[in-house]
Design an enzyme around this catalytic site. Structure first.
Site, PDB file in Angstrom:
ATOM      1  N   ASP A 242      -2.591   2.162  -4.217  1.00  0.00           N
ATOM      2  CA  ASP A 242      -3.832   1.927  -3.515  1.00  0.00           C
ATOM      3  C   ASP A 242      -4.341   0.727  -3.886  1.00  0.00           C
ATOM      4  OD1 ASP A 242      -2.976   4.395  -2.423  1.00  0.00           O
ATOM      5  OD2 ASP A 242      -4.240   5.746  -3.641  1.00  0.00           O
TER       6      ASP A 242
ATOM      7  N   HIS B  94       0.976  -1.020  -0.137  1.00  0.00           N
ATOM      8  CA  HIS B  94       0.040  -0.091  -0.049  1.00  0.00           C
ATOM      9  C   HIS B  94       0.788   1.249   0.089  1.00  0.00           C
ATOM     10  CE1 HIS B  94      -3.699   2.260   0.121  1.00  0.00           C
ATOM     11  NE2 HIS B  94      -4.440   1.278   0.892  1.00  0.00           N
TER      12      HIS B  94
END
Lengths: 328, 458
Positions: free
Chosen positions: B435, B431
């Protein structure tokens, strides 16, 4: 199969071939009535008669010259030098005639002769009756050079030599004559020339050796196996033309090579075999220099202790094995 | 008369040096032996000392300049001494050092006195030409990309033999450390070296031993082992330890998110069975689902390059090529061989490369450089009936794809129940790099390719 000595195996090979082919004749000094200096041809004079088993004058030049002529004109002579050392006297007829005839007559002539040569030391016969001169013969294009280290091989290889259409020098180490072994009595047992042979399998070192010294090597090999060194023993048997792939494959497997022979080191076959290995695809597998354990560059002494000291000893062979294995 | 300050020749084979930093400025007074500037040779950083007492009159060489040895780089002397006008060096010789010489490394602890005439000839570890080694050792070193100069030879006169290369650890150990390791049966490649240049010292081996065999050896576990004889303890060393360290490191650094999608594999199964025999006949290779996956994943990575990015210290490196890592589980441990530039390959080339590289991994014939440089990794446990799973990201990748088994399941197709072959794909992504939506789009696109594999031809 029948147990017999090396010299009886040679006698059997010659006799079988003489029975089979009336063109095969045998000549040499004292080989007839007397049965040969080492008793190899006992009984052959009786079986084949004076026509085919010929006692000759004491002249190696005559023996080999007559054989070359006889061979070129259709017979298949076997001749015996009383000692390999006296090949010197026959050298012109052997090297300049027998070896070159087929080539110089454009293949129109064949020279199917076999020269039996008792070689080597160990009998206290002094410097003129003990040499191992196989390297001289290998250096002459046109000659084949063969040596056998057991009775069965002696029979199979000698038969192949007699049947070969070229001059073949058959080197017989004197100390082997009394060696006993199982020999096939089958008339068609012939070992092909030009085929090296893995006498014993191993993984750590390859020893290339032939003749009497092979048996000493095998003894040493058995000893070092107890110390965890596994040795592969390759016997080329045909010294010229030598089949090299078997040796190369073995060295590729083990990564180490030693050549052992009784003949003097300088100019000996050991150098030839070592060079062949380093020129071959085995080079990239070598993990140690190729070593030679050979006779000293001296005449063979008459004194028994000194005589034993100039040929490769058990210790010298062992030392070479430790050296390539990097063990002290 | 002013004295020249020159670029010193600090070694037999030094031809040029880089001015890193002047430690003085024009007008400064210095004593003999004071450090006046720092230079970088091809081996070390070193300080150049003042040869006489006096004042720095002129500085000619700028910081960052690479200059041949013996070039005049400044003048010192008594104030008021004449300084030659032009620089004594022809400026053409001056090469501007690249801005990014990462070579300006840690300052070495030893400073070489200026003008030291000789240094001991170091063997160039890469050249391997002056190294005594047997042909077999050289051959193996070439095979495994090992610089022979770094291998310690055990043969006569230090000759390197095959066994030395076989047991070579990229981390060098001191002879004493190696000996202790040998006696104690310590795997050197599991030991962290703390000595100079990562050298493994005696202390490293000993402390490793202490860790392996804590002083409180009479713990319950050992007691249990001794009593219950049939219990086995696998020591954490060698490849097991490397895997353990890397996994923990990856878990600690990456912020992972996992997303799963179900793919209908009916069309892909069809395609594979159609071309299977052709490929076998033409090229003698067997096509697997992994091969189809490599192709589809490569195309998806080209479309969503962030998923194919590499984390570096400077930031996210977006790769312009795909190097596909394939996780291969062996009895000895997990290995990830890499197929480079799959974006340039057609299906045949993928099948050939995969079978070659995976085959050699299984046989232990893989070279170290073939286990490096992946940009993405596929881990397939389908053959073990695993339905769905997540993997730990293979650093420095940004994501990893976990492939489950293809199973026959009832699915609703246009309102009617039908038996379909379905497969779960799970992407685990970092992450920090992207995203979740990036991963979701990637999966969706990948699903589309596998459900209609003819699209891969476009």
């Amino acid at each position: 199969m029948k147990e017999m000595t090396y010299k009886d195996a040679i006698n059997l090979a010659m006799s079988e071939e003489m029975r089979k082919d009336k063109n095969v004749i045998f000549m040499g000094e004292d080989i007839g009535v007397y049965g040969g200096a080492f008793g190899v041809s006992v009984g052959m004079f009786e079986e084949f008669g004076e026509e085919r088993v010929k006692d000759t004058p004491i002249s190696e030049a005559v023996i080999v010259g007559a054989a070359a002529g006889a061979a070129a004109t259709g017979l298949r002579p076997i001749c015996e030098m009383m000692f390999m050392d006296f090949i010197t006297i026959a050298m012109d007829n052997l090297v300049n005639q027998a070896a070159k005839m087929r080539y110089m007559f454009g293949g129109k002539a064949k020279v199917p002769m076999t020269l039996r040569l008792p070689s080597g030391s160990g009998t206290g016969a002094a410097a003129q009756h003990t040499q191992s001169l196989e390297a001289w013969l290998c250096h002459v294009p046109g000659l084949k050079v063969v040596t056998a280290s057991s009775p069965a091989e002696a029979k199979g290889l000698l038969k192949a030599a007699i049947r070969d259409d070229n001059p073949v020098c058959f080197v017989e180490h004197k100390l082997l004559y009394k060696m006993k072994g199982e020999v096939p009595v089958d008339d068609e047992y012939v070992l092909p020339l030009g085929q090296s042979y893995v006498r014993k399998e191993g993984t750590d070192v390859t020893i290339v050796t032939y003749g009497t010294i092979l048996h000493r090597v095998l003894e040493v090999v058995e000893e070092v196996e107890k110390e965890g060194i596994s040795v592969e023993v390759v016997d080329p048997r045909t010294l010229y033309p030598m089949e090299t792939q078997t040796i190369v494959d073995s060295v590729k497997k083990t990564g180490r090579a030693i050549v052992v022979h009784e003949a003097a080191k300088t100019g000996g076959l050991g150098g030839e075999i070592a060079a062949m290995i380093s020129e071959s695809e085995a080079f990239d597998y070598l993990d140690a220099p190729v070593l030679r354990v050979c006779g000293l560059d001296t005449p063979i002494p008459y004194n028994r202790n000194l005589e034993a000291a100039v040929v490769p000893s058990v210790e010298a062979i062992k030392e070479a094995i430790y050296k390539v294995m990097n063990r002290k | 008369m002013a004295t020249e300050i020159i670029m010193p020749k600090a070694g037999m084979d030094m031809v040029e040096g880089t001015v890193i930093k002047w430690l003085v400025k024009e007008g400064d007074k210095v004593d003999t032996g004071d450090p006046i500037l720092e230079i970088l040779t091809d081996k070390v950083n070193m300080e150049v000392e003042a040869e006489t007492t006096g004042t720095i009159l002129k500085i000619l060489a700028e910081e960052g300049e690479v200059l041949p040895v013996m070039t005049v780089i400044g003048y010192m002397g008594e104030e008021g001494d004449d300084v030659p006008d032009g620089p004594a060096t022809t400026k053409e010789e001056v090469v501007k050092a690249k801005e990014d010489t990462g070579a300006v490394s840690k300052k070495s602890e030893t400073t070489v006195p200026q003008k030291q005439e000789t240094t001991t000839q170091e063997l160039d570890p890469i050249a391997g030409d002056k190294v005594r080694a047997t042909p077999a050792a050289r051959y193996l070193a070439r095979e495994r990309d090992i610089p022979l100069g770094r291998v310690t030879g055990s043969g006569p006169k230090g000759r390197i033999q095959k066994v030395d290369v076989e047991t070579f650890k990229a981390l060098r150990a001191t002879p004493l450390a190696a000996k202790i390791a040998k006696v104690e049966g310590v795997e050197l490649d599991a030991v962290e070296g703390t000595g100079h240049g990562g050298k493994i010292t005696k202390e490293d081996v000993v402390s490793g031993l202490k860790k392996e065999t804590p002083a409180a050896e009479t713990t319950a576990t050992t007691a249990a082992v001794e009593e219950g004889k049939d219990q086995k303890i696998i020591p954490m060393k060698g490849i097991r330890k490397i895997i353990a360290d890397r996994m923990i490191e990856s878990q600690h650094t990456a912020a992972t998110v996992s997303l799963t999608i179900e793919v209908d594999m009916t069309a892909s199964i069809d395609l594979r069975s159609k071309i299977k025999d052709m490929l076998q006949e033409e090229k003698g290779v067997k096509i697997t689902y992994t091969d189809l996956l490599i192709m589809a994943v490569t195309k998806s990575l080209v479309k969503y390059p962030l998923v194919n990015a590499t984390m570096t210290e400077e930031g996210i490196l977006v790769n312009d090529h795909v190097n596909m890592g394939i996780a291969v589980g062996l009895d000895s441990g997990l290995m990830v061989p890499v197929i480079n530039n799959t974006e340039k390959m057609n299906l045949t080339q993928i099948v050939e490369s995969r079978s070659d590289i995976v085959g050699r991994t299984v046989k232990g014939k893989i070279k170290p450089n073939e286990l490096q440089g992946s940009t993405f990794t596929i881990s397939n446990l389908g053959m073990f009936d695993t339905v769905s799973f997540t993997s730990i990201i293979n650093q420095p990748n940004s994501a990893i794809l976990s492939v489950g088994a293809i199973l026959e399941r009832m699915r609703v197709v246009e309102g009617k129940p039908e038996v379909r072959n379905v497969m779960n794909l799970t992407i685990t992504l970092d992450h920090r790099v992207m995203d979740g939506v990036e991963g979701a789009k990637f999966l969706q696109y990948l699903k589309g390719l596998l459900e209609e594999p003819t699209r891969m031809l476009l």
